[in-house]
Design a protein around this motif. Structure first.
Motif, mmCIF file in Angstrom:
data_model
loop_
_atom_site.group_PDB
_atom_site.id
_atom_site.type_symbol
_atom_site.label_atom_id
_atom_site.label_comp_id
_atom_site.label_asym_id
_atom_site.label_seq_id
_atom_site.Cartn_x
_atom_site.Cartn_y
_atom_site.Cartn_z
ATOM 1 N N SER A 72 0.833 -1.218 0.000
ATOM 2 C CA SER A 72 0.000 0.000 0.000
ATOM 3 C C SER A 72 0.862 1.260 0.000
ATOM 4 O O SER A 72 0.635 2.193 -0.771
ATOM 5 N N ARG A 73 1.875 1.253 0.857
ATOM 6 C CA ARG A 73 2.750 2.421 0.978
ATOM 7 C C ARG A 73 3.473 2.715 -0.335
ATOM 8 O O ARG A 73 3.482 3.846 -0.831
ATOM 9 N N LEU A 74 4.062 1.690 -0.925
ATOM 10 C CA LEU A 74 4.826 1.892 -2.157
ATOM 11 C C LEU A 74 3.922 2.285 -3.323
ATOM 12 O O LEU A 74 4.285 3.145 -4.133
ATOM 13 N N ALA A 75 2.756 1.643 -3.407
ATOM 14 C CA ALA A 75 1.848 1.941 -4.520
ATOM 15 C C ALA A 75 1.322 3.368 -4.406
ATOM 16 O O ALA A 75 1.251 4.098 -5.401
ATOM 17 N N GLN A 76 0.970 3.754 -3.188
ATOM 18 C CA GLN A 76 0.446 5.102 -2.980
ATOM 19 C C GLN A 76 1.485 6.155 -3.386
ATOM 20 O O GLN A 76 1.163 7.138 -4.053
ATOM 21 N N ALA A 77 2.733 5.921 -2.995
ATOM 22 C CA ALA A 77 3.800 6.864 -3.336
ATOM 23 C C ALA A 77 3.966 7.007 -4.849
ATOM 24 O O ALA A 77 4.384 8.053 -5.344
ATOM 25 N N ARG A 111 10.000 -8.431 -6.531
ATOM 26 C CA ARG A 111 9.587 -7.742 -7.758
ATOM 27 C C ARG A 111 8.534 -6.663 -7.502
ATOM 28 O O ARG A 111 8.026 -6.069 -8.459
ATOM 29 N N LEU A 112 8.209 -6.426 -6.238
ATOM 30 C CA LEU A 112 7.148 -5.453 -5.936
ATOM 31 C C LEU A 112 7.461 -4.072 -6.507
ATOM 32 O O LEU A 112 6.629 -3.457 -7.191
ATOM 33 N N GLU A 113 8.674 -3.592 -6.261
ATOM 34 C CA GLU A 113 9.043 -2.255 -6.752
ATOM 35 C C GLU A 113 8.959 -2.186 -8.279
ATOM 36 O O GLU A 113 8.473 -1.211 -8.847
ATOM 37 N N GLU A 114 9.454 -3.238 -8.944
ATOM 38 C CA GLU A 114 9.459 -3.262 -10.403
ATOM 39 C C GLU A 114 8.024 -3.290 -10.949
ATOM 40 O O GLU A 114 7.715 -2.621 -11.948
ATOM 41 N N ALA A 115 7.168 -4.063 -10.295
ATOM 42 C CA ALA A 115 5.772 -4.149 -10.737
ATOM 43 C C ALA A 115 5.079 -2.795 -10.608
ATOM 44 O O ALA A 115 4.337 -2.372 -11.506
ATOM 45 N N ILE A 116 5.333 -2.119 -9.505
ATOM 46 C CA ILE A 116 4.719 -0.803 -9.298
ATOM 47 C C ILE A 116 5.223 0.193 -10.341
ATOM 48 O O ILE A 116 4.454 0.961 -10.919
ATOM 49 N N GLU A 117 6.519 0.135 -10.599
ATOM 50 C CA GLU A 117 7.094 1.022 -11.610
ATOM 51 C C GLU A 117 6.464 0.746 -12.972
ATOM 52 O O GLU A 117 6.142 1.668 -13.731
ATOM 53 N N GLY A 122 3.067 -18.971 -8.190
ATOM 54 C CA GLY A 122 3.553 -18.786 -6.822
ATOM 55 C C GLY A 122 3.058 -17.463 -6.283
ATOM 56 O O GLY A 122 2.436 -16.673 -7.002
ATOM 57 N N ALA A 123 3.348 -17.224 -5.006
ATOM 58 C CA ALA A 123 2.894 -15.994 -4.361
ATOM 59 C C ALA A 123 4.030 -15.384 -3.544
ATOM 60 O O ALA A 123 4.858 -16.129 -3.011
ATOM 61 N N PRO A 124 4.072 -14.043 -3.441
ATOM 62 C CA PRO A 124 3.142 -13.134 -4.085
ATOM 63 C C PRO A 124 3.453 -12.972 -5.575
ATOM 64 O O PRO A 124 4.576 -13.179 -6.016
ATOM 65 N N SER A 125 2.415 -12.601 -6.328
ATOM 66 C CA SER A 125 2.609 -12.207 -7.715
ATOM 67 C C SER A 125 1.916 -10.870 -7.934
ATOM 68 O O SER A 125 1.033 -10.482 -7.154
ATOM 69 N N PHE A 126 2.347 -10.186 -8.958
ATOM 70 C CA PHE A 126 1.765 -8.891 -9.304
ATOM 71 C C PHE A 126 1.499 -8.878 -10.799
ATOM 72 O O PHE A 126 2.335 -9.355 -11.566
ATOM 73 N N PHE A 128 4.748 -10.360 -12.567
ATOM 74 C CA PHE A 128 5.940 -10.271 -11.716
ATOM 75 C C PHE A 128 5.744 -11.217 -10.544
ATOM 76 O O PHE A 128 4.671 -11.233 -9.941
ATOM 77 N N TRP A 129 6.777 -11.969 -10.204
ATOM 78 C CA TRP A 129 6.656 -12.953 -9.128
ATOM 79 C C TRP A 129 7.637 -12.645 -8.005
ATOM 80 O O TRP A 129 8.818 -12.455 -8.260
ATOM 81 N N GLY A 130 7.115 -12.600 -6.789
ATOM 82 C CA GLY A 130 7.983 -12.497 -5.622
ATOM 83 C C GLY A 130 8.005 -11.111 -5.006
ATOM 84 O O GLY A 130 7.912 -10.099 -5.703
#
Lengths: 201, 201
Positions: A20-25, A184-190, A168-172, A179-181
């Motif tokens: 939530s924090r990263l996506a909101q930013a 990869r959260l930052e990359e998926a948001i970008e 697998g989880a988490p995925s985005f 994106f898996w793992g």
């Protein structure tokens, strides 16, 4: 961006606490999508977590998770109460929370109960306590979670995960991009922030 | 820091291309440690790459590798000539290169041949071309690679990898701390730079 998670998944814990924090930013909207890994692992011939089937990998995973949580200042209590825990009830509740907007808070509460508080997340009392804490009514939410329609919704969501190539989880997912793992959260948001998918049309 | 790699491993490619630059910037010395995944995967009941055994995961891996290489500005040519390639000869040569200090350049040459140039890295001519290019003498290096002593050294190095809890490539070790995956390269270097292991005593 869709955030695909399974309550039994260890690496979904830091992802759920950070998303939530990263996506909101980044100005990205997150859709919380619980699904079940059981049917996906079963199709690969696994009847348990790969971290239990391959203990060397499991041992590494717990140490890696410990480092990640230390870095992110997330509480973690090891060994866990049990692993993996059954997250089906919690996943059904997470779907119910969408209407009143408490899904994200509920999900964080369940992950904290599992990985930081050594509680049994398949236990109705644990889930009721979490619901109370976030201001949701267990007497309304639990029956709504157990309707045939809601159970079917979770099955369909798992089918959609499989159709999207999720294993697998988490995925985005952002559009058709997967994106898996937690890594990869930052990359998926970008990706979501810069792709046309996330822009108002 | 020890950098454990296997020539057949896709994610070892970006790690091999990045490790010297990042380690040098952090003042960390890298020891290049080729090993074989075959015996490790075999002990888990796999007689092929898990990316072939689980095609959904394989499909994701190629796309993920494509994104990584784009981000790092590394050439990548897909589909590869074949996957996985047999890297035993190249691993033996990498050990031989230590004496004259060409191991790192040779390793980068082999990974580039495999993943950017679609060449057969099990082919003697491919390996000879790489050796020539980095100024090494194939007529000395190849016989040295094929001595019983050198073959035994590679087996022992694989045994050491197993003893250290290594189950995949690339991996990095700093003291007893293990890091797995190209994603963990930065963290491993940071660990090595700040741990007493890497400081002169």
């Amino acid at each position: 961006m869709d955030f695909w998670f399974e309550f039994a998944s260890t690496y979904s814990y830091p992802a759920a606490m950070r998303v939530s924090r990263l996506a909101q930013a980044a100005g990205v909207t997150v859709r919380w999508r619980p699904f079940l890994l059981g049917p996906i692992f079963g199709a690969q011939g696994w009847n348990d977590s790969p971290f239990n089937i391959y203990p060397v990998k499991g041992k590494y995973m717990w140490r890696d998770l410990e480092r990640i949580c230390a870095r992110e200042k997330l509480p973690l209590k090891l060994p866990p109460l049990r692993f993996p825990q059954n997250g089906v009830k919690a996943a059904r509740l997470a779907l119910v929370g969408e209407k009143d907007g408490w899904t994200d808070r509920f999900v964080r509460g369940v992950y904290t109960a599992n990985f930081a508080q050594q509680e049994d997340i398949a236990d109705d009392a644990t889930l009721a306590t979490i619901l109370h804490r976030i201001g949701a009514d267990p007497d309304a939410a639990v029956p709504a979670a157990n309707t045939p329609q809601n159970k079917e919704r979770l099955r369909k969501q798992t089918d959609e995960a499989i159709a999207r190539g999720i294993f697998g989880a988490p995925s985005f997912t952002a559009g058709d991009e997967l994106f898996w793992g937690n890594d990869r959260l930052e990359e998926a948001i970008e990706w979501a922030a810069t792709s046309s998918m996330s822009r108002p049309t």
